[in-house]
Scaffold this motif. Structure first.
Motif, PDB file in Angstrom:
ATOM      1  N   ARG A 290      28.690 105.075  13.848  1.00 25.39           N
ATOM      2  CA  ARG A 290      29.146 106.371  14.352  1.00 25.39           C
ATOM      3  C   ARG A 290      30.390 106.233  15.225  1.00 25.39           C
ATOM      4  O   ARG A 290      31.278 107.095  15.204  1.00 25.39           O
ATOM      5  CB  ARG A 290      28.011 107.052  15.119  1.00 25.39           C
ATOM      6  CG  ARG A 290      27.005 107.716  14.173  1.00 25.39           C
ATOM      7  CD  ARG A 290      25.991 108.566  14.870  1.00 25.39           C
ATOM      8  NE  ARG A 290      25.463 109.573  13.950  1.00 25.39           N
ATOM      9  CZ  ARG A 290      24.437 110.367  14.213  1.00 25.39           C
ATOM     10  NH1 ARG A 290      23.806 110.272  15.373  1.00 25.39           N
ATOM     11  NH2 ARG A 290      24.042 111.252  13.325  1.00 25.39           N
ATOM     12  N   LYS A 291      30.477 105.162  15.970  1.00 23.13           N
ATOM     13  CA  LYS A 291      31.665 104.936  16.794  1.00 23.13           C
ATOM     14  C   LYS A 291      32.904 104.781  15.922  1.00 23.13           C
ATOM     15  O   LYS A 291      33.977 105.304  16.224  1.00 23.13           O
ATOM     16  CB  LYS A 291      31.472 103.697  17.669  1.00 23.13           C
ATOM     17  CG  LYS A 291      30.583 103.922  18.882  1.00 23.13           C
ATOM     18  CD  LYS A 291      30.472 102.664  19.725  1.00 23.13           C
ATOM     19  CE  LYS A 291      29.595 102.889  20.949  1.00 23.13           C
ATOM     20  NZ  LYS A 291      29.437 101.642  21.745  1.00 23.13           N
ATOM     21  N   LYS A 292      32.753 104.028  14.804  1.00 26.83           N
ATOM     22  CA  LYS A 292      33.879 103.841  13.884  1.00 26.83           C
ATOM     23  C   LYS A 292      34.321 105.161  13.275  1.00 26.83           C
ATOM     24  O   LYS A 292      35.493 105.360  12.967  1.00 26.83           O
ATOM     25  CB  LYS A 292      33.488 102.860  12.773  1.00 26.83           C
ATOM     26  CG  LYS A 292      33.339 101.417  13.241  1.00 26.83           C
ATOM     27  CD  LYS A 292      32.921 100.521  12.081  1.00 26.83           C
ATOM     28  CE  LYS A 292      32.762  99.073  12.541  1.00 26.83           C
ATOM     29  NZ  LYS A 292      32.317  98.188  11.432  1.00 26.83           N
ATOM     30  N   LYS A 293      33.352 106.065  13.074  1.00 29.70           N
ATOM     31  CA  LYS A 293      33.647 107.370  12.486  1.00 29.70           C
ATOM     32  C   LYS A 293      34.103 108.379  13.541  1.00 29.70           C
ATOM     33  O   LYS A 293      34.453 109.512  13.214  1.00 29.70           O
ATOM     34  CB  LYS A 293      32.395 107.920  11.782  1.00 29.70           C
ATOM     35  CG  LYS A 293      31.958 107.134  10.558  1.00 29.70           C
ATOM     36  CD  LYS A 293      32.804 107.474   9.355  1.00 29.70           C
ATOM     37  CE  LYS A 293      32.279 106.810   8.099  1.00 29.70           C
ATOM     38  NZ  LYS A 293      33.074 107.173   6.903  1.00 29.70           N
ATOM     39  N   GLY A 294      34.061 107.956  14.818  1.00 27.22           N
ATOM     40  CA  GLY A 294      34.448 108.859  15.893  1.00 27.22           C
ATOM     41  C   GLY A 294      33.429 109.939  16.151  1.00 27.22           C
ATOM     42  O   GLY A 294      33.774 111.052  16.588  1.00 27.22           O
ATOM     43  N   ILE A 295      32.140 109.625  15.886  1.00 27.89           N
ATOM     44  CA  ILE A 295      31.070 110.601  16.065  1.00 27.89           C
ATOM     45  C   ILE A 295      30.325 110.303  17.360  1.00 27.89           C
ATOM     46  O   ILE A 295      29.914 109.168  17.603  1.00 27.89           O
ATOM     47  CB  ILE A 295      30.076 110.556  14.877  1.00 27.89           C
ATOM     48  CG1 ILE A 295      30.821 110.870  13.569  1.00 27.89           C
ATOM     49  CG2 ILE A 295      28.925 111.530  15.094  1.00 27.89           C
ATOM     50  CD1 ILE A 295      29.997 110.589  12.335  1.00 27.89           C
ATOM     51  N   GLN A 296      30.145 111.327  18.177  1.00 23.54           N
ATOM     52  CA  GLN A 296      29.408 111.171  19.439  1.00 23.54           C
ATOM     53  C   GLN A 296      27.913 111.129  19.145  1.00 23.54           C
ATOM     54  O   GLN A 296      27.368 112.031  18.515  1.00 23.54           O
ATOM     55  CB  GLN A 296      29.730 112.326  20.388  1.00 23.54           C
ATOM     56  CG  GLN A 296      29.073 112.218  21.745  1.00 23.54           C
ATOM     57  CD  GLN A 296      29.628 111.048  22.560  1.00 23.54           C
ATOM     58  OE1 GLN A 296      30.830 110.808  22.553  1.00 23.54           O
ATOM     59  NE2 GLN A 296      28.762 110.348  23.271  1.00 23.54           N
ATOM     60  N   GLU A 297      27.264 110.072  19.590  1.00 23.26           N
ATOM     61  CA  GLU A 297      25.827 109.929  19.369  1.00 23.26           C
ATOM     62  C   GLU A 297      25.041 110.793  20.333  1.00 23.26           C
ATOM     63  O   GLU A 297      25.289 110.787  21.545  1.00 23.26           O
ATOM     64  CB  GLU A 297      25.425 108.447  19.520  1.00 23.26           C
ATOM     65  CG  GLU A 297      23.930 108.183  19.622  1.00 23.26           C
ATOM     66  CD  GLU A 297      23.162 108.549  18.361  1.00 23.26           C
ATOM     67  OE1 GLU A 297      21.937 108.573  18.410  1.00 23.26           O
ATOM     68  OE2 GLU A 297      23.796 108.828  17.332  1.00 23.26           O
ATOM     69  N   ASN A 298      24.063 111.537  19.796  1.00 22.65           N
ATOM     70  CA  ASN A 298      23.174 112.315  20.664  1.00 22.65           C
ATOM     71  C   ASN A 298      22.248 111.372  21.416  1.00 22.65           C
ATOM     72  O   ASN A 298      21.758 110.390  20.851  1.00 22.65           O
ATOM     73  CB  ASN A 298      22.317 113.272  19.826  1.00 22.65           C
ATOM     74  CG  ASN A 298      23.133 114.439  19.312  1.00 22.65           C
ATOM     75  OD1 ASN A 298      24.196 114.743  19.846  1.00 22.65           O
ATOM     76  ND2 ASN A 298      22.642 115.095  18.272  1.00 22.65           N
ATOM     77  N   VAL A 299      22.009 111.650  22.647  1.00 24.84           N
ATOM     78  CA  VAL A 299      21.089 110.831  23.440  1.00 24.84           C
ATOM     79  C   VAL A 299      19.675 111.331  23.224  1.00 24.84           C
ATOM     80  O   VAL A 299      19.393 112.510  23.401  1.00 24.84           O
ATOM     81  CB  VAL A 299      21.448 110.888  24.941  1.00 24.84           C
ATOM     82  CG1 VAL A 299      20.458 110.051  25.755  1.00 24.84           C
ATOM     83  CG2 VAL A 299      22.866 110.394  25.159  1.00 24.84           C
TER      84      VAL A 299
END
Length: 301
Positions: A290-299
């Motif tokens: 997700r970081k590579k895709k620029g997506i913020q991970e939900n906590v």
């Protein structure tokens, strides 16, 4: 001679890094001059390879079957096709479009993919007229131009739409050459393989054990795997894993679900097992993906 006995699997990413490739991204590769394929030893292509012969002749073995193509022929090699003994005439020229198996499946209905697969298994070479050849060259040129342009937020969608149009154009050609292709007789094994893939793709959450599908089809798991291997070159478990990986890729890329929620939704026993599966098949952990895709991970709460 020893090298000719070794079979190297070439996927779309490996091909993209080859010296004779002209334009490429993660899903599509364009080759302007296919004569350099003669440098390759025996390989298994893990993508859809569409070769358009402009002049001359080529003889090759695909899955142990001898095939010869000449001017205005299209050669279609499906994923898991083994190619070797390629011999080209001096005046041979050809271009190729290579599309990842996942991309082709996403753009066509599964029934179209399977019906096309069984037809091409026996008839991988299709002759086209000059007008159709011009159409294919236009697609080839436009794809080449798009792949060389700088990335924009819509580039992937534009290329994807053009590839989709190209594939449907190909289906239309095959339909016009043989409108009765759907009526081709299928062996019991081929029919069961088709039913297995249809069952697999129909499930939102796909069980990862072969026995689940074999019981649905009233056959043994071993027989199902043999059927899959004989019809596609991949085992039943490899098919299941490939589709589960695609589901994970989609959910990580395009959903608001947390990693833990995706793991639970896809019925993994725990998040640790899910993380190991993702790393093995996507090359990194779910969070890193997700970081590579620029997506913020939900906590997770």
């Amino acid at each position: 001679m020893e090298n000719s006995k070794r079979i190297d699997t070439t996927d779309i990413k490996q091909l993209a890094n080859s010296e004779f490739v002209d334009y490429a991204d993660d899903d599509v590769v364009i080759v302007d001059d296919l004569r350099n394929f003669s440098k390759l030893q025996t390989i298994k292509v893990d993508f859809l390879l569409i070769i358009v012969v402009k002049s001359g002749r080529v003889a090759m073995r695909t899955n142990k079957e001898e095939n010869t193509a000449s001017c205005n022929d299209i050669i279609i090699c499906q994923p898991n096709t083994i190619m070797n003994d390629c011999l080209f005439s001096i005046d041979f020229t050809a271009k190729a479009v290579c599309i990842s198996a996942q991309t082709a499946r996403k753009m066509l209905h599964i029934n179209e993919v399977i019906d096309l697969s069984f037809y091409l298994k026996n008839k991988p070479i299709i002759h086209i007229d000059e007008s159709t050849m011009e159409t294919f060259e236009k697609y080839h040129t436009l794809l080449s131009e798009l792949l060389t342009k700088e990335s924009t937020i819509y580039k992937k969608q534009i290329v994807g739409s053009l590839v989709s149009s190209f594939l449907f154009c190909l289906l239309n050609i095959i339909e016009s050459v043989n409108p009765q292709r759907i009526a081709i007789h299928m062996s019991r094994g081929s029919l069961l393989f088709k039913q297995f893939v249809e069952l697999l793709t129909s499930m939102e959450v796909k069980p990862r054990n072969v026995d689940f599908y074999s019981k649905k089809l009233c056959i043994t798991g071993k027989y199902l795997s043999n059927i899959c291997k004989n019809n596609s070159g991949k085992t039943a478990y490899e098919w299941i894993t490939e589709y589960v990986t695609e589901d994970i890729h989609r959910l990580l890329s395009h959903s608001d679900m947390s990693v833990k929620e995706i793991s639970n939704y896809l019925e993994f026993p725990n998040i640790s097992f899910f993380g190991k599966f993702v790393k093995a098949h996507l090359g990194c952990s779910p969070t890193e993906f997700r970081k590579k895709k620029g997506i913020q991970e939900n906590v997770d709460q």
